[in-house]
Scaffold this motif. Structure first.
Motif, PDB file in Angstrom:
ATOM      1  N   GLY A  53      14.897  10.888   0.062  1.00 16.67           N
ATOM      2  CA  GLY A  53      14.685  10.554   1.468  1.00 16.67           C
ATOM      3  C   GLY A  53      13.226  10.558   1.851  1.00 16.67           C
ATOM      4  N   LEU A  54      12.464  11.532   1.342  1.00 18.18           N
ATOM      5  CA  LEU A  54      11.042  11.611   1.659  1.00 18.18           C
ATOM      6  C   LEU A  54      10.273  10.476   0.992  1.00 18.18           C
ATOM      7  CD1 LEU A  54       9.034  13.296   3.229  1.00 18.18           C
ATOM      8  CD2 LEU A  54       8.675  14.703   1.197  1.00 18.18           C
ATOM      9  N   THR A  55      10.713  10.090  -0.199  1.00 17.28           N
ATOM     10  CA  THR A  55      10.077   8.960  -0.878  1.00 17.28           C
ATOM     11  C   THR A  55      10.241   7.690  -0.049  1.00 17.28           C
ATOM     12  OG1 THR A  55      10.507   9.944  -3.050  1.00 17.28           O
ATOM     13  CG2 THR A  55      10.035   7.585  -2.997  1.00 17.28           C
ATOM     14  N   TYR A  56      11.445   7.498   0.488  1.00 17.25           N
ATOM     15  CA  TYR A  56      11.691   6.320   1.324  1.00 17.25           C
ATOM     16  C   TYR A  56      10.981   6.432   2.673  1.00 17.25           C
ATOM     17  CZ  TYR A  56      15.106   3.995  -1.678  1.00 17.25           C
ATOM     18  OH  TYR A  56      15.718   3.320  -2.711  1.00 17.25           O
ATOM     19  N   PHE A  57      10.662   7.645   3.080  1.00 17.26           N
ATOM     20  CA  PHE A  57       9.904   7.830   4.322  1.00 17.26           C
ATOM     21  C   PHE A  57       8.495   7.231   4.173  1.00 17.26           C
ATOM     22  CE2 PHE A  57       6.766  10.360   6.692  1.00 17.26           C
ATOM     23  CZ  PHE A  57       7.200  10.153   7.987  1.00 17.26           C
ATOM     24  N   TYR A  58       7.893   7.425   3.000  1.00 15.57           N
ATOM     25  CA  TYR A  58       6.539   6.925   2.765  1.00 15.57           C
ATOM     26  C   TYR A  58       6.531   5.453   2.342  1.00 15.57           C
ATOM     27  CZ  TYR A  58       4.774  11.701   3.076  1.00 15.57           C
ATOM     28  OH  TYR A  58       4.432  12.952   3.528  1.00 15.57           O
ATOM     29  N   TYR A  59       7.542   5.058   1.582  1.00 16.46           N
ATOM     30  CA  TYR A  59       7.593   3.678   1.083  1.00 16.46           C
ATOM     31  C   TYR A  59       9.005   3.141   1.273  1.00 16.46           C
ATOM     32  CZ  TYR A  59       3.303   5.324  -1.039  1.00 16.46           C
ATOM     33  OH  TYR A  59       2.061   5.865  -1.230  1.00 16.46           O
ATOM     34  N   LYS A  60       9.138   2.055   2.008  1.00 15.77           N
ATOM     35  CA  LYS A  60      10.445   1.557   2.424  1.00 15.77           C
ATOM     36  C   LYS A  60      11.325   1.108   1.258  1.00 15.77           C
ATOM     37  CE  LYS A  60       8.637  -1.417   5.281  1.00 15.77           C
ATOM     38  NZ  LYS A  60       8.523  -2.491   6.299  1.00 15.77           N
ATOM     39  N   ASN A  61      10.699   0.637   0.200  1.00 21.90           N
ATOM     40  CA  ASN A  61      11.430   0.148  -0.968  1.00 21.90           C
ATOM     41  C   ASN A  61      10.452   0.032  -2.133  1.00 21.90           C
ATOM     42  OD1 ASN A  61      10.091  -2.485  -0.479  1.00 21.90           O
ATOM     43  ND2 ASN A  61      11.502  -2.559   1.270  1.00 21.90           N
ATOM     44  N   LYS A  62      10.953  -0.378  -3.275  1.00 24.05           N
ATOM     45  CA  LYS A  62      10.117  -0.453  -4.475  1.00 24.05           C
ATOM     46  C   LYS A  62       9.008  -1.495  -4.326  1.00 24.05           C
ATOM     47  CE  LYS A  62      11.924  -1.945  -8.350  1.00 24.05           C
ATOM     48  NZ  LYS A  62      12.672  -2.029  -9.623  1.00 24.05           N
ATOM     49  N   GLU A  63       9.316  -2.578  -3.636  1.00 25.82           N
ATOM     50  CA  GLU A  63       8.310  -3.623  -3.414  1.00 25.82           C
ATOM     51  C   GLU A  63       7.167  -3.110  -2.550  1.00 25.82           C
ATOM     52  OE1 GLU A  63      11.864  -5.392  -4.921  1.00 25.82           O
ATOM     53  OE2 GLU A  63      11.549  -4.033  -3.233  1.00 25.82           O
ATOM     54  N   ASP A  64       7.513  -2.343  -1.528  1.00 24.75           N
ATOM     55  CA  ASP A  64       6.503  -1.742  -0.662  1.00 24.75           C
ATOM     56  C   ASP A  64       5.630  -0.763  -1.459  1.00 24.75           C
ATOM     57  OD1 ASP A  64       5.260  -1.213   1.883  1.00 24.75           O
ATOM     58  OD2 ASP A  64       6.403   0.655   1.997  1.00 24.75           O
ATOM     59  N   LEU A  65       6.279   0.007  -2.341  1.00 28.69           N
ATOM     60  CA  LEU A  65       5.559   0.950  -3.200  1.00 28.69           C
ATOM     61  C   LEU A  65       4.600   0.207  -4.132  1.00 28.69           C
ATOM     62  CD1 LEU A  65       5.064   3.735  -4.457  1.00 28.69           C
ATOM     63  CD2 LEU A  65       7.167   3.439  -5.775  1.00 28.69           C
ATOM     64  N   PHE A  66       5.052  -0.900  -4.689  1.00 30.57           N
ATOM     65  CA  PHE A  66       4.198  -1.666  -5.598  1.00 30.57           C
ATOM     66  C   PHE A  66       3.012  -2.277  -4.860  1.00 30.57           C
ATOM     67  CE2 PHE A  66       3.129  -5.321  -8.366  1.00 30.57           C
ATOM     68  CZ  PHE A  66       2.906  -4.614  -9.546  1.00 30.57           C
ATOM     69  N   MET A  67       3.210  -2.691  -3.624  1.00 32.42           N
ATOM     70  CA  MET A  67       2.097  -3.223  -2.842  1.00 32.42           C
ATOM     71  C   MET A  67       1.081  -2.119  -2.523  1.00 32.42           C
ATOM     72  SD  MET A  67       2.316  -6.491  -2.468  1.00 32.42           S
ATOM     73  CE  MET A  67       2.880  -6.436  -4.185  1.00 32.42           C
ATOM     74  N   ALA A  68       1.575  -0.889  -2.290  1.00 30.09           N
ATOM     75  CA  ALA A  68       0.669   0.246  -2.062  1.00 30.09           C
ATOM     76  C   ALA A  68      -0.139   0.526  -3.322  1.00 30.09           C
ATOM     77  CB  ALA A  68       1.469   1.484  -1.649  1.00 30.09           C
ATOM     78  N   LEU A  69       0.537   0.454  -4.462  1.00 30.01           N
ATOM     79  CA  LEU A  69      -0.145   0.639  -5.748  1.00 30.01           C
ATOM     80  C   LEU A  69      -1.211  -0.446  -5.943  1.00 30.01           C
ATOM     81  CD1 LEU A  69       1.626   1.375  -9.123  1.00 30.01           C
ATOM     82  CD2 LEU A  69      -0.075  -0.434  -8.971  1.00 30.01           C
ATOM     83  N   THR A  70      -0.870  -1.679  -5.593  1.00 30.44           N
ATOM     84  CA  THR A  70      -1.810  -2.794  -5.734  1.00 30.44           C
ATOM     85  C   THR A  70      -3.016  -2.617  -4.820  1.00 30.44           C
ATOM     86  OG1 THR A  70       0.055  -4.256  -6.252  1.00 30.44           O
ATOM     87  CG2 THR A  70      -2.027  -5.304  -5.673  1.00 30.44           C
ATOM     88  N   LYS A  71      -2.765  -2.112  -3.631  1.00 28.08           N
ATOM     89  CA  LYS A  71      -3.860  -1.845  -2.702  1.00 28.08           C
ATOM     90  C   LYS A  71      -4.827  -0.817  -3.289  1.00 28.08           C
ATOM     91  CE  LYS A  71      -4.690  -0.096   1.996  1.00 28.08           C
ATOM     92  NZ  LYS A  71      -5.182   1.252   1.627  1.00 28.08           N
ATOM     93  N   LYS A  72      -4.276   0.232  -3.890  1.00 23.20           N
ATOM     94  CA  LYS A  72      -5.125   1.239  -4.534  1.00 23.20           C
ATOM     95  C   LYS A  72      -5.899   0.626  -5.697  1.00 23.20           C
ATOM     96  CE  LYS A  72      -5.007   5.890  -6.531  1.00 23.20           C
ATOM     97  NZ  LYS A  72      -4.147   7.068  -6.877  1.00 23.20           N
ATOM     98  N   ALA A  73      -5.255  -0.281  -6.427  1.00 24.61           N
ATOM     99  CA  ALA A  73      -5.915  -0.949  -7.546  1.00 24.61           C
ATOM    100  C   ALA A  73      -7.128  -1.754  -7.060  1.00 24.61           C
ATOM    101  CB  ALA A  73      -4.931  -1.866  -8.267  1.00 24.61           C
ATOM    102  N   PHE A  74      -6.961  -2.484  -5.970  1.00 19.27           N
ATOM    103  CA  PHE A  74      -8.076  -3.267  -5.420  1.00 19.27           C
ATOM    104  C   PHE A  74      -9.197  -2.358  -4.936  1.00 19.27           C
ATOM    105  CE2 PHE A  74      -5.604  -7.191  -5.403  1.00 19.27           C
ATOM    106  CZ  PHE A  74      -6.592  -8.144  -5.552  1.00 19.27           C
ATOM    107  N   GLU A  75      -8.840  -1.220  -4.369  1.00 21.42           N
ATOM    108  CA  GLU A  75      -9.861  -0.289  -3.891  1.00 21.42           C
ATOM    109  C   GLU A  75     -10.681   0.256  -5.058  1.00 21.42           C
ATOM    110  OE1 GLU A  75      -7.399   2.430  -1.810  1.00 21.42           O
ATOM    111  OE2 GLU A  75      -7.452   1.317   0.093  1.00 21.42           O
ATOM    112  N   GLN A  76     -10.004   0.565  -6.173  1.00 22.00           N
ATOM    113  CA  GLN A  76     -10.716   1.064  -7.343  1.00 22.00           C
ATOM    114  C   GLN A  76     -11.569  -0.027  -7.972  1.00 22.00           C
ATOM    115  OE1 GLN A  76      -8.942   3.575 -10.194  1.00 22.00           O
ATOM    116  NE2 GLN A  76      -7.869   4.847  -8.703  1.00 22.00           N
TER     117      GLN A  76
END
Length: 231
Positions: A41-64
């Motif tokens: 439940g807490l995981t879904y609180f931060y990221y709505k779904n796996k696609e949303d999580l992957f976009m967050a990961l991609t955002k971090k990748a661009f920042e690095q």
């Protein structure tokens, strides 16, 4: 706030580990929760779904990746061409050290091609389009490019890069060459290849060709005309 950031990091780190070992498709949000030691439940609180999580990961990748560009631009005592050579090598190192980050960047570039095309936009997963991280990516994805253009401009200014080159076109060309380099690593490394090119020789050749192109030392030569009698 610090606790929230820590939980987000735990989730992202778990996702990176799982995407690396078993791929995006085979990874479930439940797997990420379990590896992160956080409730589903807490995981879904931060990221709505796996696609949303992957976009967050991609955002971090661009920042690095942006940090790599910025660090090169801030280097002292180097010409623009030397900085650009350093940047290319750092991007290669980044792709090896952080393969999931690098592949997420490649994936986003493919998404962006569809997003900017009225004919192809409908092919994008609606869950991606609904992700707040995807829309943040649309804002930040040009930041590394701007640093790269500044590096080329510096090279033109200091004389290490040909003065007639246009910075934006030049950097996008180099960027596309670097992406192509990564794509060709498989064929180059294939044991049964016909080309017989070692990875080390190919890397050195890539850098040398890029440098010579930017310096303008590659000159086309006309074949000599040899006059001879037919009889």
């Amino acid at each position: 706030m610090a606790g929230e950031k820590n939980k987000e990091k735990l989730i992202l780190d778990a996702a990176i580990a799982l995407f690396t070992t078993q791929g995006f498709t085979a990874t479930r949000m439940e797997d990420v929760s379990k590896k992160a030691g956080i409730s589903k439940g807490l995981t879904y609180f931060y990221y709505k779904n796996k696609e949303d999580l992957f976009m967050a990961l991609t955002k971090k990748a661009f920042e690095q990746l942006k940090d790599k560009f910025r660090d090169v631009l801030r280097a002292k005592g180097k010409t623009g061409l030397e900085m650009l050579t350093d940047l290319v090598q750092r991007i290669w190192q980044f792709s090896k050290k952080h393969p999931v980050y690098y592949q997420s960047i490649i994936h986003f570039l493919d998404l962006l091609k569809k997003y900017t095309s009225p004919e192809l936009k409908s092919q994008i997963n609606p869950l991606i389009l609904d992700s707040i991280h995807f829309h943040k990516l649309l804002e930040i994805q040009l930041e590394p490019i701007r640093f790269g253009i500044q590096i080329v401009s510096q090279g033109i200014k200091d004389g290490s890069i040909r003065p007639e080159l246009q910075p934006e076109i030049t950097f996008y060309t180099i960027w596309s060459m670097v992406l192509g380099y990564e794509k060709m690593e498989g064929p180059i490394s294939f044991e049964g290849k016909e080309t017989k090119i070692s990875h080390e020789a190919w890397q050195r050749g890539f850098l040398k060709l890029m440098q010579e192109m930017l310096k303008g030392t590659i000159q086309a030569t006309k074949p000599q005309v040899v006059q001879a009698s037919l009889f």
